[in-house]
Design a protein around this motif. Structure first.
Motif, PDB file in Angstrom:
ATOM      1  N   LEU A  32       0.828  -1.209   0.000  1.00 33.67           N
ATOM      2  CA  LEU A  32       0.000   0.000   0.000  1.00 33.67           C
ATOM      3  C   LEU A  32       0.860   1.256   0.000  1.00 33.67           C
ATOM      4  O   LEU A  32       0.552   2.231  -0.700  1.00 33.67           O
ATOM      5  CB  LEU A  32      -0.924  -0.004   1.220  1.00 33.67           C
ATOM      6  CG  LEU A  32      -2.080  -1.017   1.177  1.00 33.67           C
ATOM      7  CD1 LEU A  32      -2.731  -1.135   2.547  1.00 33.67           C
ATOM      8  CD2 LEU A  32      -3.110  -0.620   0.129  1.00 33.67           C
ATOM      9  N   LEU A  33       1.948   1.247   0.754  1.00 35.05           N
ATOM     10  CA  LEU A  33       2.846   2.396   0.781  1.00 35.05           C
ATOM     11  C   LEU A  33       3.470   2.626  -0.594  1.00 35.05           C
ATOM     12  O   LEU A  33       3.569   3.764  -1.071  1.00 35.05           O
ATOM     13  CB  LEU A  33       3.943   2.179   1.828  1.00 35.05           C
ATOM     14  CG  LEU A  33       4.895   3.352   2.088  1.00 35.05           C
ATOM     15  CD1 LEU A  33       4.132   4.551   2.648  1.00 35.05           C
ATOM     16  CD2 LEU A  33       5.996   2.926   3.065  1.00 35.05           C
ATOM     17  N   ALA A  34       3.868   1.529  -1.258  1.00 32.84           N
ATOM     18  CA  ALA A  34       4.452   1.648  -2.594  1.00 32.84           C
ATOM     19  C   ALA A  34       3.411   2.090  -3.618  1.00 32.84           C
ATOM     20  O   ALA A  34       3.719   2.843  -4.553  1.00 32.84           O
ATOM     21  CB  ALA A  34       5.080   0.311  -3.013  1.00 32.84           C
ATOM     22  N   LEU A  35       2.158   1.641  -3.446  1.00 30.42           N
ATOM     23  CA  LEU A  35       1.086   2.100  -4.334  1.00 30.42           C
ATOM     24  C   LEU A  35       0.861   3.599  -4.169  1.00 30.42           C
ATOM     25  O   LEU A  35       0.645   4.323  -5.146  1.00 30.42           O
ATOM     26  CB  LEU A  35      -0.211   1.342  -4.039  1.00 30.42           C
ATOM     27  CG  LEU A  35      -0.262  -0.134  -4.423  1.00 30.42           C
ATOM     28  CD1 LEU A  35      -1.552  -0.769  -3.919  1.00 30.42           C
ATOM     29  CD2 LEU A  35      -0.146  -0.317  -5.936  1.00 30.42           C
ATOM     30  N   SER A  43       6.396   6.699  -9.660  1.00 29.76           N
ATOM     31  CA  SER A  43       7.378   5.643  -9.437  1.00 29.76           C
ATOM     32  C   SER A  43       7.164   5.061  -8.045  1.00 29.76           C
ATOM     33  O   SER A  43       6.906   5.790  -7.084  1.00 29.76           O
ATOM     34  CB  SER A  43       8.804   6.192  -9.548  1.00 29.76           C
ATOM     35  OG  SER A  43       9.757   5.228  -9.103  1.00 29.76           O
ATOM     36  N   SER A  44       7.314   3.749  -7.932  1.00 30.76           N
ATOM     37  CA  SER A  44       7.159   3.106  -6.631  1.00 30.76           C
ATOM     38  C   SER A  44       8.471   3.049  -5.857  1.00 30.76           C
ATOM     39  O   SER A  44       8.504   2.531  -4.737  1.00 30.76           O
ATOM     40  CB  SER A  44       6.626   1.677  -6.813  1.00 30.76           C
ATOM     41  OG  SER A  44       7.584   0.861  -7.490  1.00 30.76           O
ATOM     42  N   GLU A  45       9.548   3.578  -6.431  1.00 27.99           N
ATOM     43  CA  GLU A  45      10.853   3.474  -5.783  1.00 27.99           C
ATOM     44  C   GLU A  45      10.815   4.083  -4.382  1.00 27.99           C
ATOM     45  O   GLU A  45      10.373   5.215  -4.177  1.00 27.99           O
ATOM     46  CB  GLU A  45      11.929   4.163  -6.605  1.00 27.99           C
ATOM     47  CG  GLU A  45      13.324   3.978  -6.014  1.00 27.99           C
ATOM     48  CD  GLU A  45      14.419   4.508  -6.905  1.00 27.99           C
ATOM     49  OE1 GLU A  45      15.600   4.334  -6.556  1.00 27.99           O
ATOM     50  OE2 GLU A  45      14.100   5.105  -7.961  1.00 27.99           O
ATOM     51  N   TRP A  87       8.543  -7.611  -5.987  1.00 22.32           N
ATOM     52  CA  TRP A  87       9.339  -6.553  -5.355  1.00 22.32           C
ATOM     53  C   TRP A  87      10.808  -6.803  -5.641  1.00 22.32           C
ATOM     54  O   TRP A  87      11.268  -7.955  -5.613  1.00 22.32           O
ATOM     55  CB  TRP A  87       9.072  -6.572  -3.853  1.00 22.32           C
ATOM     56  CG  TRP A  87       9.687  -5.480  -3.026  1.00 22.32           C
ATOM     57  CD1 TRP A  87      10.712  -5.596  -2.141  1.00 22.32           C
ATOM     58  CD2 TRP A  87       9.265  -4.110  -2.945  1.00 22.32           C
ATOM     59  NE1 TRP A  87      10.970  -4.393  -1.527  1.00 22.32           N
ATOM     60  CE2 TRP A  87      10.089  -3.464  -1.997  1.00 22.32           C
ATOM     61  CE3 TRP A  87       8.269  -3.374  -3.595  1.00 22.32           C
ATOM     62  CZ2 TRP A  87       9.950  -2.117  -1.684  1.00 22.32           C
ATOM     63  CZ3 TRP A  87       8.133  -2.025  -3.278  1.00 22.32           C
ATOM     64  CH2 TRP A  87       8.958  -1.414  -2.339  1.00 22.32           C
ATOM     65  N   THR A  88      11.533  -5.763  -5.920  1.00 22.16           N
ATOM     66  CA  THR A  88      12.971  -5.887  -6.153  1.00 22.16           C
ATOM     67  C   THR A  88      13.714  -4.869  -5.295  1.00 22.16           C
ATOM     68  O   THR A  88      13.157  -3.829  -4.922  1.00 22.16           O
ATOM     69  CB  THR A  88      13.329  -5.649  -7.630  1.00 22.16           C
ATOM     70  OG1 THR A  88      12.984  -4.304  -7.989  1.00 22.16           O
ATOM     71  CG2 THR A  88      12.586  -6.618  -8.543  1.00 22.16           C
ATOM     72  N   SER A 107      17.255   0.724  -2.086  1.00 21.49           N
ATOM     73  CA  SER A 107      15.916   1.119  -2.532  1.00 21.49           C
ATOM     74  C   SER A 107      15.125  -0.114  -2.938  1.00 21.49           C
ATOM     75  O   SER A 107      15.687  -1.086  -3.459  1.00 21.49           O
ATOM     76  CB  SER A 107      15.994   2.076  -3.730  1.00 21.49           C
ATOM     77  OG  SER A 107      16.503   3.332  -3.342  1.00 21.49           O
ATOM     78  N   GLY A 108      13.838  -0.071  -2.674  1.00 21.24           N
ATOM     79  CA  GLY A 108      12.944  -1.127  -3.127  1.00 21.24           C
ATOM     80  C   GLY A 108      11.910  -0.551  -4.070  1.00 21.24           C
ATOM     81  O   GLY A 108      11.603   0.642  -4.018  1.00 21.24           O
ATOM     82  N   ARG A 109      11.373  -1.393  -4.935  1.00 22.33           N
ATOM     83  CA  ARG A 109      10.320  -0.971  -5.841  1.00 22.33           C
ATOM     84  C   ARG A 109       9.626  -2.202  -6.402  1.00 22.33           C
ATOM     85  O   ARG A 109      10.132  -3.322  -6.302  1.00 22.33           O
ATOM     86  CB  ARG A 109      10.869  -0.112  -6.977  1.00 22.33           C
ATOM     87  CG  ARG A 109      11.784  -0.840  -7.958  1.00 22.33           C
ATOM     88  CD  ARG A 109      12.363   0.115  -9.000  1.00 22.33           C
ATOM     89  NE  ARG A 109      11.323   0.856  -9.686  1.00 22.33           N
ATOM     90  CZ  ARG A 109      11.528   2.021 -10.297  1.00 22.33           C
ATOM     91  NH1 ARG A 109      12.743   2.569 -10.315  1.00 22.33           N
ATOM     92  NH2 ARG A 109      10.536   2.636 -10.902  1.00 22.33           N
ATOM     93  N   PHE A 110       8.451  -1.985  -7.000  1.00 19.97           N
ATOM     94  CA  PHE A 110       7.760  -3.089  -7.646  1.00 19.97           C
ATOM     95  C   PHE A 110       8.600  -3.637  -8.796  1.00 19.97           C
ATOM     96  O   PHE A 110       9.362  -2.885  -9.429  1.00 19.97           O
ATOM     97  CB  PHE A 110       6.406  -2.638  -8.203  1.00 19.97           C
ATOM     98  CG  PHE A 110       5.363  -2.370  -7.147  1.00 19.97           C
ATOM     99  CD1 PHE A 110       5.093  -3.292  -6.152  1.00 19.97           C
ATOM    100  CD2 PHE A 110       4.631  -1.189  -7.160  1.00 19.97           C
ATOM    101  CE1 PHE A 110       4.139  -3.050  -5.177  1.00 19.97           C
ATOM    102  CE2 PHE A 110       3.666  -0.930  -6.204  1.00 19.97           C
ATOM    103  CZ  PHE A 110       3.423  -1.861  -5.205  1.00 19.97           C
ATOM    104  N   ALA A 111       8.466  -4.930  -9.059  1.00 16.87           N
ATOM    105  CA  ALA A 111       9.119  -5.524 -10.221  1.00 16.87           C
ATOM    106  C   ALA A 111       8.678  -4.776 -11.479  1.00 16.87           C
ATOM    107  O   ALA A 111       7.561  -4.237 -11.544  1.00 16.87           O
ATOM    108  CB  ALA A 111       8.748  -7.001 -10.317  1.00 16.87           C
ATOM    109  N   GLU A 112       9.536  -4.725 -12.462  1.00 16.19           N
ATOM    110  CA  GLU A 112       9.309  -3.878 -13.638  1.00 16.19           C
ATOM    111  C   GLU A 112       7.967  -4.136 -14.309  1.00 16.19           C
ATOM    112  O   GLU A 112       7.239  -3.199 -14.647  1.00 16.19           O
ATOM    113  CB  GLU A 112      10.452  -4.091 -14.643  1.00 16.19           C
ATOM    114  CG  GLU A 112      10.356  -3.200 -15.868  1.00 16.19           C
ATOM    115  CD  GLU A 112      11.533  -3.398 -16.812  1.00 16.19           C
ATOM    116  OE1 GLU A 112      11.476  -2.861 -17.937  1.00 16.19           O
ATOM    117  OE2 GLU A 112      12.497  -4.081 -16.425  1.00 16.19           O
ATOM    118  N   SER A 113       7.629  -5.421 -14.512  1.00 12.06           N
ATOM    119  CA  SER A 113       6.373  -5.730 -15.208  1.00 12.06           C
ATOM    120  C   SER A 113       5.164  -5.343 -14.356  1.00 12.06           C
ATOM    121  O   SER A 113       4.140  -4.887 -14.882  1.00 12.06           O
ATOM    122  CB  SER A 113       6.312  -7.211 -15.555  1.00 12.06           C
ATOM    123  OG  SER A 113       6.356  -8.016 -14.385  1.00 12.06           O
TER     124      SER A 113
END
Length: 298
Positions: A32-35, A43-45, A87-88, A107-113
């Motif tokens: 939810l935080l990344a969304l 960007s979700s970074e 997540w990556t 840093s974390g973020r959603f996977a590219e796809s």
């Protein structure tokens, strides 16, 4: 690129450490935080230096009470969400360890796809957020969770698009049965306002949350005013083994109205004859999974 259905399924079917009814909202709160980050910035970074504060705040406010340090609580989902394939991290670091995350400000973020699908489909983002918050939190605090994560609660909760979660069906007459059983008044403070024949500001509250297998049974319900329902679901107020009301020592208030919550502490539930008290198993679950910290001193 992942399809809409794949992304919805993957983000709402996270592997959680749930045993014997334990709540584990850590990964959902990170998603939810990344969304919220993605919706706000494109960007979700999420650098660890920011996640450590933001995610630990979410976990402390909306997760179960924990004796684990705040940074450690945030490091668990930040590193372990990788195992769900959504997540990556910018650097390969060991699971659960705060030190490497801080040393390299990983840093974390959603996977590219996943991120591409969410960025290109705002309705998908809203559907994921809605499914997660409805699966892990009661309606009383779901809007607060979304706002704290940086999302628009009204836009998400009023969306009409279907989600991936197959919702349990609530028993239609449960609310009316609970209000009737408790004389249409708050079991904590006695408020019983009505407008015509309708109760106003009195709700049927689950002791063990419906979203966490709480049944629509008479011994899993209390009639509570809107204020005490919310305080109960936040864990500011609870019950002890003797069915006395407890107030968390973490709750604070300054005004006379706010401080009146302290007066609930030690008050016994007094249902009308024939109304069952909450089952001890449900009270134990609430005390373990929802109630925040220790109760006020007697």
């Amino acid at each position: 690129m992942s399809t809409r259905r794949e992304v919805l399924d993957r983000l709402t079917s996270l592997r959680l450490h749930q045993q014997q009814g334990r709540r584990a909202p850590h990964k959902p709160l990170l998603v939810l935080l990344a969304l919220g980050r993605l919706a706000g910035t494109g960007s979700s970074e999420l650098p660890w230096s920011e996640a450590q504060q933001g995610l630990s705040d979410l976990i402390a406010e909306f997760g179960p009470a924990s004796r684990t340090g705040r940074a450690q609580s945030a490091a668990y989902p930040f590193t372990r969400l990788r195992s769900d394939g959504v997540w990556t991290l910018s650097r390969d670091v060991p699971m659960d360890l705060v030190g490497p995350l801080s040393a390299h400000d990983v840093s974390g973020r959603f996977a590219e796809s996943v991120e591409a699908a969410l960025r290109g489909d705002p309705e998908l983002l809203r559907s994921v957020a809605r499914a997660l918050v409805e699966s892990h939190f009661p309606p009383t605090i779901a809007p607060d969770v979304l706002v704290a994560a940086g999302l628009d609660a009204d836009e998400i909760l009023h969306a009409t698009a279907p989600t991936a979660v197959a919702a349990r069906r609530r028993r239609g007459g449960w609310r009316a049965d609970i209000l009737r059983a408790w004389d249409r008044q708050c079991a904590f403070c006695g408020y019983d306002g009505q407008l015509g024949h309708a109760s106003v500001g009195v709700e049927a509250a689950h002791v063990r949350w419906f979203s966490h297998d709480g049944p629509d049974d008479p011994d899993n319900g209390l009639a509570l005013c809107v204020l005490h329902h919310k305080l109960f679901d936040f864990g500011a107020v609870g019950l002890d083994g003797g069915m006395g009301i407890t107030v968390s020592a973490a709750f604070t208030a300054r005004t006379d109205v706010g401080r009146s919550v302290y007066d609930l502490h030690g008050r016994a539930l007094r249902p009308r004859p024939g109304t069952p008290l909450p089952a001890p198993a449900h009270v134990d679950w609430h005390r373990r999974e929802v109630f925040k910290g220790d109760a006020l001193a007697a």
